[in-house]
Scaffold this motif. Structure first.
Motif, PDB file in Angstrom:
ATOM      1  N   CYS B 353       0.838  -1.201   0.000  1.00 32.15           N
ATOM      2  CA  CYS B 353       0.000   0.000   0.000  1.00 32.15           C
ATOM      3  C   CYS B 353       0.875   1.255   0.000  1.00 32.15           C
ATOM      4  CB  CYS B 353      -0.925  -0.022   1.216  1.00 32.15           C
ATOM      5  SG  CYS B 353      -2.257   1.189   1.128  1.00 32.15           S
ATOM      6  N   ARG B 356       2.694   1.660  -3.439  1.00 32.04           N
ATOM      7  CA  ARG B 356       1.805   2.187  -4.484  1.00 32.04           C
ATOM      8  C   ARG B 356       1.405   3.628  -4.172  1.00 32.04           C
ATOM      9  NH1 ARG B 356      -2.406  -2.671  -5.546  1.00 32.04           N
ATOM     10  NH2 ARG B 356      -3.358  -1.113  -6.915  1.00 32.04           N
ATOM     11  N   THR B 357       1.307   3.952  -2.896  1.00 30.19           N
ATOM     12  CA  THR B 357       1.031   5.340  -2.510  1.00 30.19           C
ATOM     13  C   THR B 357       2.164   6.256  -2.967  1.00 30.19           C
ATOM     14  OG1 THR B 357      -0.313   4.709  -0.609  1.00 30.19           O
ATOM     15  CG2 THR B 357       0.743   6.864  -0.499  1.00 30.19           C
ATOM     16  N   SER B 402      -7.132   8.406  -4.557  1.00 30.52           N
ATOM     17  CA  SER B 402      -6.518   7.182  -5.083  1.00 30.52           C
ATOM     18  C   SER B 402      -5.989   6.310  -3.947  1.00 30.52           C
ATOM     19  CB  SER B 402      -5.421   7.512  -6.096  1.00 30.52           C
ATOM     20  OG  SER B 402      -4.338   8.130  -5.432  1.00 30.52           O
ATOM     21  N   ILE B 403      -5.509   6.958  -2.873  1.00 27.77           N
ATOM     22  CA  ILE B 403      -4.968   6.186  -1.747  1.00 27.77           C
ATOM     23  C   ILE B 403      -6.090   5.504  -0.969  1.00 27.77           C
ATOM     24  CG2 ILE B 403      -3.821   6.469   0.484  1.00 27.77           C
ATOM     25  CD1 ILE B 403      -2.278   8.772  -1.229  1.00 27.77           C
ATOM     26  N   GLN B 405      -8.992   4.602  -2.215  1.00 28.42           N
ATOM     27  CA  GLN B 405      -9.460   3.497  -3.064  1.00 28.42           C
ATOM     28  C   GLN B 405      -8.509   2.307  -2.944  1.00 28.42           C
ATOM     29  OE1 GLN B 405     -12.266   3.309  -4.289  1.00 28.42           O
ATOM     30  NE2 GLN B 405     -13.012   5.374  -4.773  1.00 28.42           N
ATOM     31  N   LEU B 406      -7.227   2.615  -2.916  1.00 30.22           N
ATOM     32  CA  LEU B 406      -6.209   1.574  -2.765  1.00 30.22           C
ATOM     33  C   LEU B 406      -6.399   0.814  -1.453  1.00 30.22           C
ATOM     34  CD1 LEU B 406      -3.544   0.406  -3.838  1.00 30.22           C
ATOM     35  CD2 LEU B 406      -2.361   2.352  -2.794  1.00 30.22           C
ATOM     36  N   GLU B 409      -9.169  -1.539  -1.852  1.00 27.64           N
ATOM     37  CA  GLU B 409      -8.745  -2.643  -2.717  1.00 27.64           C
ATOM     38  C   GLU B 409      -7.894  -3.647  -1.944  1.00 27.64           C
ATOM     39  OE1 GLU B 409      -5.606  -2.991  -6.390  1.00 27.64           O
ATOM     40  OE2 GLU B 409      -6.754  -1.124  -6.252  1.00 27.64           O
TER      41      GLU B 409
END
Lengths: 461, 461
Positions: B353, B356-357, B402-403, B405-406, B409
């Motif tokens: 996480c 990707r952040t 986006s974070i 949502q991540l 996910e």
């Protein structure tokens, strides 16, 4: 409550489940009682779903016909939770007993509701992890969550309240929801997970659970320690907790219980005095340090006769003797049955609560040993009464009543871990006051037709 | 929602409270914002009650006139919880700040909602006990419960979720109820305490709290440890927790945050690499053992440069530097403001996480250091943007989006501890699905006129 159309319900369920819907007399009888002293009542049928989807379909059929739905684990509850007092369909989760996932890095497991705690621990053995909530009985994890169970090592590892991260639940209209996530915490929205934990099947059926796990301790040391008085034992525990000793288990057994334990376990023969049964978890050095710290406290408070169970087999024997307290109690009056109650108070009031309980026992003329999860301020009474002796049953009820009133008077609760079920319904107003009205508001909003385990934790008009 | 009769409300409240009802511009302004980036909105008036009874009377008046009620602590929330987006009466609890009771034997305290965490700890100092939940800001205990706050030592001592035993709450009709007792556990009824913890003022106002306390540890050891990669740091923490090391604090600061920390604290000058800031509590021997166990894990996983803060003043400096992370972040881009977000995932997904952040941050072209309560899988981002730069604000919002949502996910939650407020409202359906509908059902049942902090955690039609 609309009157249910049982015939149509059973017929639709039979179409859905075939052989997995049972109306056989012995199956109904098993699902019409638990381990409590509550009078049994039969369900109209018992459903054995194999998936969440099936539970949802069953509930939808029951909802359409206003038919009561009573979730059933293995029937080890002690206040009549699973007894279908208004008939209806008992949903037995015993075919939903798969451990779906074990996440070793996250220290959690995802299980179906019919998994029992010993089954889960068996499946975890190779991982070095353990599920810690231990109510004594080999209950299902679903049932334990629904009744907010706890047990001997709650003092260290928490109750179901602390050990469930997330749930999947089938609501009274058959909808399937998820509450919580596998993340360790969240500040997103109402805490639905905790709303269902302890709801005793009155708001929905738990169909999946994510539970916390802990690493198995490197070292376990167990011991028994006798005290001259209950006060001495309680004071030792208070001081140990204040000092920060992370006691893994600390159980109080009064001198009456010890007498039963000695009868039941001829190889143990411990002094007939109030005892603490203790367990310490940690690295070798840390467990040893805890032991020494506790010893110095207990020495100061009149503790004596530390007996160590160092080998695993001795430890298992010790805890088996503790877990079999019910049977040990029954040995005090052969042929009798045990009428069980529990309550929980702030630990500072525990010694007083037990002292006054003992007076009430003496006044009742009955025998009733006391066993307690002393670190939590929670204790149980097993009141021994003759089967079919109405007068003794009356006195047992009166005794339980006086102890539960005492718990309320001392700032506590009428049940630390056994739950409300049928047996503790009449304390709801006294314990919760306006909070009970709020519970009824919630129940009415979530289950407006009152089909989920009706007549239990919350009664709707 | 009926349209409120503000004039009548204010007039009735003035009669009740006199000077303690304010409509002064500066008072309204203070109660129209928090520390977040949410646009402010003014209340119509601010009430300063001094007792539960007064809160009840205020709410009754507001209820009679369908006037919104917004509970207010000290305004340190980060998602706009206290902003009166529909106007109404802000109820400021700052005059309800008495510690009512400290029960040393039971390790609990009863406090009014306006008591702040540092105030409580000051008042506890002589007892050797401590209140552990520490969100950084000196928030009120009432606000911390309402937002289900946590913080740096939640990994060891729990969040507000675990540290509140009982509440007194004023419901939307002005009724006063009590939830829970001082007993450590209970299986009696729905868990109303947890329903109100995290309800963000949308179901009632918390007017009294019983919180858990812990003994102050005999020994505290703190240290910083640099790692080459975030993955290495996270893996060390996972292994430490699996091993059972009871880490009291374990904070992750990425290399960007460390750069800001060095600018802000010229006397520290730590390597600009991902760091863990650690704290160990215990007896002297136990803390030392924890340190050694952690060292051997971190050695194995590429940890280096352990720096110890053995003296209390060094330790305080260390944690002050950590708590001032927001200001350190701002030092990276002077003149800019911080747009803050948080999320929480299962720890096994934390390194992914964060990786990707970091890609998303790079793509945004913004600077955004990362600080995390790594033991809980929870991390924060301070996105630095120029004041009044709409384009940067847009990119910050997109990045936060986006974070979050991540996080969903990766099996987590859009907020580990900052809450929903205004800023995270739009994730409710994505995170909770049918659970959100159930939250709305509960809100509608308890607050049918939608006067309690309307338009926040749950939106009613």
């Amino acid at each position: 409550m609309h009157s249910p159309d049982i015939e149509s319900t059973v017929s639709a369920l039979r179409e859905l489940l075939g052989e997995r819907l049972s109306t056989g007399a012995s199956v109904l009888a098993i699902h019409g009682r638990d381990e409590a002293y509550t009078p049994p009542a039969l369900p109209d049928a018992v459903a054995f779903p194999e998936s969440t989807r099936e539970v949802s379909e069953i509930v939808k059929i029951c909802a359409a016909h206003h038919c009561p739905v009573i979730p059933f684990g293995v029937g080890t509850s002690l206040e009549g939770h699973v007894i279908p007092i208004h008939g209806g369909i008992s949903i037995d989760t015993s075919r939903m007993k798969r451990v779906l996932d074990v996440n070793e890095q996250d220290l959690d497991a995802v299980v179906q509701p019919g998994v029992t705690r010993t089954q889960l621990n068996e499946e975890l053995r190779a991982t070095g992890l353990m599920f810690t909530v231990d109510p004594g009985a080999d209950a299902t994890i679903g049932g334990m969550a629904a009744t907010r169970a706890s047990g001997t090592n709650t003092v260290r590892y928490g109750a179901m309240r602390e050990n469930v991260l997330a749930l999947e639940v089938v609501l009274p209209d058959g909808e399937i929801i998820e509450t919580g996530t596998r993340a360790r915490k969240s500040a997103a929205g109402y805490d639905l997970t905790h709303l269902f934990i302890g709801s005793e099947g009155t708001l929905g059926i738990i169909t999946e659970l994510t539970v916390r796990l802990f690493g198995q301790p490197e070292t376990i040391q167990a011991a028994t320690c006798a005290f001259e008085t209950v006060e001495g034992a309680v004071d030792a525990v208070i001081l140990a907790i204040q000092t920060g000793i992370p006691l893994a288990r600390v159980e109080l057994l009064d001198e009456v219980q010890m007498k039963g334990l000695n009868i039941k376990n001829p190889d143990m023969q411990l002094p007939e005095k109030p005892h603490l049964f203790l367990e310490f978890h940690g690295s070798e050095a840390s467990a040893q340090e805890q032991v020494e710290m506790f010893k110095s406290i207990s020495d100061e408070l009149g503790g004596s006769e530390f007996q160590w169970a160092t080998k695993a087999e001795d430890r298992n024997r010790l805890w088996k003797a503790r877990h079999d307290a019910y049977y040990a109690a029954k040995a005090l009056r052969p042929g009798c049955e045990g009428f069980v109650t529990d309550c929980c108070v702030p630990i500072s009031n525990l010694a007083e609560c037990i002292a006054r309980t003992k007076k009430a026992i003496a006044a009742s003329g009955l025998i009733a040993p006391i066993v307690g999860h002393v670190g939590d301020g929670n204790f149980h009474l097993v009141i021994l009464i003759e089967p079919d002796n109405a007068e003794e049953l009356r006195r047992a009820n009166q005794l339980a009543e006086s102890i539960n009133q005492l718990a309320l008077e001392l700032g506590g609760t009428v049940t630390g871990e056994h739950g409300v079920g049928v047996g503790k319904k009449h304390y709801r107003q006294a314990e919760h006051g306006g909070g009970y009205t709020l519970m009824a508001t919630i129940k009415r909003a979530i289950d407006p037709n009152n089909i989920m385990n009706p007549g239990k934790l919350v009664s709707l008009n």
